[in-house]
Scaffold this active site. Structure first.
Site, PDB file in Angstrom:
ATOM      1  N   ASP A 108       7.582  -6.701 -18.684  1.00  0.00           N
ATOM      2  CA  ASP A 108       7.338  -7.662 -18.633  1.00  0.00           C
ATOM      3  C   ASP A 108       6.023  -8.869 -18.224  1.00  0.00           C
ATOM      4  O   ASP A 108       5.035  -7.971 -17.431  1.00  0.00           O
ATOM      5  CB  ASP A 108       8.847  -8.553 -17.956  1.00  0.00           C
ATOM      6  CG  ASP A 108       8.820 -10.544 -18.347  1.00  0.00           C
ATOM      7  OD1 ASP A 108       7.929 -11.136 -18.985  1.00  0.00           O
ATOM      8  OD2 ASP A 108       9.552 -10.783 -18.755  1.00  0.00           O
ATOM      9  N   ASP A 143       3.392 -15.645 -22.234  1.00  0.00           N
ATOM     10  CA  ASP A 143       3.769 -16.742 -22.820  1.00  0.00           C
ATOM     11  C   ASP A 143       4.265 -18.429 -21.711  1.00  0.00           C
ATOM     12  O   ASP A 143       4.114 -18.134 -20.811  1.00  0.00           O
ATOM     13  CB  ASP A 143       5.005 -16.440 -23.686  1.00  0.00           C
ATOM     14  CG  ASP A 143       6.142 -15.333 -22.825  1.00  0.00           C
ATOM     15  OD1 ASP A 143       6.089 -15.171 -21.559  1.00  0.00           O
ATOM     16  OD2 ASP A 143       7.324 -16.244 -22.960  1.00  0.00           O
TER      17      ASP A 143
HETATM   18  N1  GUN Z   1      12.037 -13.433 -19.062  1.00  0.00           N
HETATM   19  C1  GUN Z   1      13.572 -14.684 -18.715  1.00  0.00           C
HETATM   20  N2  GUN Z   1      12.953 -14.837 -20.447  1.00  0.00           N
HETATM   21  C2  GUN Z   1      11.642 -14.991 -20.300  1.00  0.00           C
HETATM   22  C3  GUN Z   1      10.327 -15.777 -21.464  1.00  0.00           C
HETATM   23  O1  GUN Z   1      10.757 -16.415 -21.871  1.00  0.00           O
HETATM   24  N3  GUN Z   1       9.345 -15.311 -21.463  1.00  0.00           N
HETATM   25  C4  GUN Z   1       9.176 -13.893 -20.757  1.00  0.00           C
HETATM   26  N4  GUN Z   1       7.860 -13.310 -20.976  1.00  0.00           N
HETATM   27  N5  GUN Z   1      10.024 -13.281 -19.466  1.00  0.00           N
HETATM   28  C5  GUN Z   1      10.819 -13.030 -19.536  1.00  0.00           C
END
Ligand code: GUN
Length: 723
Positions: A108, A143
């Site tokens: 992420d 995002d």
């Molecule tokens: N982890 C939990 N929700 C989100 C999200 O909306 N975007 C991102 N990039 N990671 C997340």
């Protein structure tokens, strides 16, 4: 594969040209078993990606691979980027070495940290480039998180900003697989806008973002709406990931709506709190005398033993236990997809939690407006949403229904009023209602009072009266069905209690149903067939016909005519002329096995198990000759109603595929150039070349949108090539 020392062989990279591709191997409506091709293995979906905190590894990633067979996990590139020590090791040796894990690693980007802590100091391109530099398999762009309390204008800005950042991120990622999260808060239009906008960019996976606070507040109905709005607007060939969703209770419903990947730290977070995740909710270890589920990690301990452990030991053990339960629920969902029962599982699970029930009822009744009225007033009526924009979700419901396979094998087990709203039942009803046409001008006889097989109970009686003007129907718990389709699933195989079958017909409801079949203002003659003693004479008396003196009139061909109309979309007059003069090879139990026309050609074979029909090459050629419309030229999809009688859908393949398909090989995605608008998964289709010449016939595995977008996997299962 396991080695004798308990370790698992490292994964093989996918073929270079397949990297980033997603294929469906088995589907059950929108639920799908898939394969995601990555450099660190082909990941089988649906699956859970456990969250690994690179600073605190409660369960070693290596153990996840070796012991639990976890093919993919997720960690946070922003956390690695922020900590110099981690960053340097990752840049030097790669992320797989940093966390000691050989499988697929998704990372992420720091968006969630920005939601929790405020801004993050990393740049949009910088974080994508960093993920590339440390060798992740699937990276995530930065995002803009949308919270459920945000105003429309704020969310809209975030959606637009995310799409803009998406373009830059896709360019930076270049060959690397990239997550393109869908934002939009609680606004369906913005979710749709985000899904459409992000689908146009070159992402490999689409996570649904901004749902963590919604799940924390247990607003599962909102989650279902978000899922509907996102999924039905996303490119179907991209796997969909549920960001931050790891509670097993939610898996069946979300998988039934098309979720492919889940990630969650819940297994550890709940363990730290002494809580256990189960498919029916959360339990506290402090309150347990017994384990709710037995799993390998806890077999040597009682809950009391675990309570006595120190916090660290307890957290590790409960994390493993939570992970095992979570993985098991995913496995259960995967098996349900194979069995064609994922919706049934979601339906069952919906009873586990009031918020989940609310979500499920909204899903099955509000968008679909319940085509059949319930026999008793129940929660369905009570749960109707007031003030919901009229027709708002109907398109989404159609999207779900249009992907259903029907008829299908196996019984339909009665699960209360929910049964009436199972999408595959609705699809089966839509087909019959739109394609079946009455051929008798007379009154309607409705047989009721007993379950199938009806031919064994009243087949003889029907033979005596079927040449008369009466239109014959049977009452079943999931609606009335014309006699000629008496062996067709799902109607023929509903497993339920006796009262379901014994219940007397409700005249108003039956008349409504008849209307939907195009039968108006006819007298309804109910005939109770629960007791067959002297039934013939009773019926003859009721209808005023002579008990003797008439030969039984075998009208077996009517069955085939109706099946051709309903299952192959043939026009009734065409079906009649094809079958005219045919002879039948019968089974020992008096059912038609093969249909042979007057020229001695074997055309069709009814499928005795589920009441479907199979074509032969001659049969396919006959149906192909009937075509009057033009050769399809695109991938549009539209309502079945608009295409009644146009014959089986045509699927056009390109010239490269032609010799293989003609030879009886399956049609693979990437070789389909167009299809008819009424192509549906599970339907019989004719495969043609660009000039419309028949190459083969088979069963479509896909919707038109899937033909358009998928590049890997089977598009049509070919039954036979047509030389
Ligand atoms: N982890 C939990 N929700 C989100 C999200 O909306 N975007 C991102 N990039 N990671 C997340």
């Amino acid at each position: 594969m396991k080695w004798h020392d308990g370790t698992r062989e490292n994964p093989k990279p996918c073929r270079e040209k397949d990297e980033g591709n997603f294929e469906i191997t088995i589907r059950d409506g929108q639920a799908r078993l898939g394969k995601l091709h990555t450099k660190h293995g082909i990941v089988e979906t649906p699956c859970l990606l456990p969250v690994i905190n690179p600073n605190i590894r409660t369960i070693e990633p290596r153990e996840m691979w070796d012991k639990y067979g976890i093919q993919a996990l997720i960690t946070n590139s922003y956390v690695i980027w922020k900590h110099d020590k981690l960053k340097n090791v990752a840049l030097e040796n790669g992320v797989h070495s940093l966390i000691d894990y050989p499988g697929m690693i998704m990372t992420d980007s720091g968006t969630f940290q920005s939601y929790v802590y405020g801004d993050v100091e990393v740049g949009v391109e910088e974080i994508v480039q960093f993920q590339k530099d440390i060798g992740v398999d699937v990276a995530t762009m930065l995002d803009v998180f949308t919270r459920p309390d945000m105003k429309f204008s704020e969310v809209e800005r975030a959606v637009i900003e995310t799409i803009d950042r998406g373009k830059i991120s896709v360019d930076t990622a270049d060959e690397m697989m990239l997550n393109g999260p869908i934002q939009g808060g609680l606004y369906p239009d913005l979710r749709a806008k985000s899904a459409k906008g992000m689908s146009e960019l070159g992402f490999s996976v689409h996570p649904i973002g901004g749902i963590v606070p919604i799940m924390e507040q247990q607003k599962y109905k909102d989650l279902a709406k978000i899922m509907f709005a996102c999924k039905s607007n996303l490119a179907p060939n991209r796997p969909v990931h549920m960001f931050g969703c790891g509670h097993p209770m939610l898996f069946p419903m979300l998988i039934a709506m098309g979720a492919d990947l889940f990630d969650s730290a819940a297994y550890v977070l709940f363990a730290r709190d002494g809580r256990i995740l189960t498919p029916w909710g959360t339990e506290k270890i402090a309150e347990l005398e017994e384990w709710p589920i037995l799993m390998p990690s806890i077999t040597h301990f009682s809950p009391a033993d675990v309570r006595k452990m120190n916090k660290e030991e307890r957290t590790i053990l409960l994390s493993k236990y939570n992970l095992e339960i979570t993985l098991q629920e995913i496995s259960r969902c995967r098996q349900a997809i194979r069995d064609g029962t994922i919706w049934r599982l979601a339906e069952r699970r919906s009873h586990e939690h009031p918020a989940l029930r609310e979500a499920f009822l909204w899903l099955t009744t509000n968008p679909s407006k319940m085509k059949m009225e319930p026999l008793i007033l129940d929660e369905v009526s009570a749960s109707k949403e007031v003030g919901e924009e009229k027709g708002r979700w109907e398109e989404n419901w159609d999207w779900l229904v249009n992907s259903q396979l029907t008829p299908r094998g196996g019984g339909e087990s009665w699960g209360g009023m929910d049964t009436l709203n199972r999408p595959h039942i609705e699809m089966a009803r839509r087909k019959v209602i739109s394609r079946w046409k009455s051929r008798k001008p007379g009154d309607v006889i409705l047989f009721h009072g007993t379950s199938a097989p009806w031919r064994d109970k009243i087949g003889g009686l029907v033979e005596r009266i079927c040449s008369l003007d009466y239109e014959l129907f049977i009452q079943t718990p999931i609606g009335i069905i014309p006699w000629n389709l008496e062996d067709l699933n799902p109607w023929a195989h509903v497993e339920g209690p006796d009262w379901l079958w014994n219940s007397k017909p409700d005249f108003v409801k039956v008349q409504n149903e008849l209307k939907s079949f195009g039968i108006h203002d006819r007298k309804l003659i109910p005939i109770d067939i629960s007791d067959t003693e002297d039934l013939h004479n009773r019926v003859f008396e009721l209808l005023g016909i002579e008990p003797t003196g008439r030969e039984p009139d075998h009208k077996k061909e009517n069955q085939i005519v109706d099946k051709l109309c309903v299952l192959c979309n043939v026009k009734q007059t065409d079906a009649i002329s094809i079958i005219e003069g045919s002879t039948f090879v019968m089974s020992r139990t008096g059912r038609i096995r093969n249909v042979i026309n007057s020229e001695g050609e074997h055309l069709f074979s009814p499928r005795l198990a589920e009441g479907g029909i199979s074509l032969t090459v001659s049969g396919a050629k006959k149906l192909h000759q009937l075509r009057t419309g033009k050769i399809p030229s695109g991938f549009d999809s539209s309502d079945l109603n608009q295409h009644v009688g146009k014959g089986p859908a045509w699927v056009v393949v390109d010239s490269d595929a032609e010799p293989f398909v003609k030879d009886g090989r399956n049609v693979m995605h990437g070789f389909v150039t167009a299809c008819d608008e009424w192509t549906r998964p599970g339907e019989i289709v004719l495969i043609v070349n660009s000039s419309g010449e028949l190459l083969a016939f088979g069963r479509s595995q896909s919707t038109p949108a899937e033909f358009e977008t998928f590049t890997k996997g089977i598009a049509v299962k070919v039954r036979e090539g047509c030389p």
